[in-house]
Design a protein around this motif. Sequence first.
Motif, PDB file in Angstrom:
ATOM      1  N   ARG A   1       0.955   7.026  -6.756  1.00  0.00           N
ATOM      2  CA  ARG A   1      -0.268   7.910  -6.803  1.00  0.00           C
ATOM      3  C   ARG A   1      -0.019   9.343  -6.739  1.00  0.00           C
ATOM      4  N   CYS A   2       0.886   9.548  -5.372  1.00  0.00           N
ATOM      5  CA  CYS A   2       1.076  10.762  -5.247  1.00  0.00           C
ATOM      6  C   CYS A   2       2.043  11.448  -6.182  1.00  0.00           C
TER       7      CYS A   2
ATOM      8  N   PRO B   1       0.755  -1.239   0.045  1.00  0.00           N
ATOM      9  CA  PRO B   1       0.083  -0.129  -0.024  1.00  0.00           C
ATOM     10  C   PRO B   1       0.901   1.335   0.013  1.00  0.00           C
ATOM     11  N   LEU B   2       1.926   1.170   0.753  1.00  0.00           N
ATOM     12  CA  LEU B   2       2.941   2.412   0.565  1.00  0.00           C
ATOM     13  C   LEU B   2       3.661   2.664  -0.670  1.00  0.00           C
ATOM     14  N   SER B   3       3.978   1.583  -1.430  1.00  0.00           N
ATOM     15  CA  SER B   3       4.269   1.960  -2.799  1.00  0.00           C
ATOM     16  C   SER B   3       3.271   2.384  -3.575  1.00  0.00           C
ATOM     17  N   GLU B   4       1.867   1.986  -3.546  1.00  0.00           N
ATOM     18  CA  GLU B   4       0.867   2.436  -4.493  1.00  0.00           C
ATOM     19  C   GLU B   4       0.610   3.894  -4.054  1.00  0.00           C
ATOM     20  N   ALA B   5       0.830   4.235  -2.961  1.00  0.00           N
ATOM     21  CA  ALA B   5       0.483   5.545  -2.268  1.00  0.00           C
ATOM     22  C   ALA B   5       1.599   6.567  -3.029  1.00  0.00           C
TER      23      ALA B   5
END
Length: 126
Positions: free
Chosen positions: A15-16, A8-12
Amino acid sequence: MTPLVPSPLSEAVVRCGRVLSFLFYYSRRFLHANAVVAWEIATPGSGIAPAIVKMPLRSTSTLEIVALAHLITLTPGTLVLEVQQDPPTLYVHGMHAADPQRFLTTLRDLEDRLLGVLRPRERSAA
């Protein structure tokens, strides 16, 4: 072998990055359009070459279509005249659209970048 699942951190972070990239792109586009319209007002003569283009959309949800239509209309020198949902299509007026195909290409670029922000990242099948 188990497929790599993004955290989830890498996806965030991805996305950022997409959001920041889009904001930079749209800010440049917005400021350039303001400068072109201001130049048109301040100088004699006319460089206006209006055109209306039909833009079939890849956007499918109401949010995507409305967001795109608003971003186009907020940009000086462009105006969404009509929105159709079936099939998703915009009719867009451009004040400086001497080459309608090039104008349509810039609109498609805006849509592609917006979809990159609004849609979740594609996951490759293992």
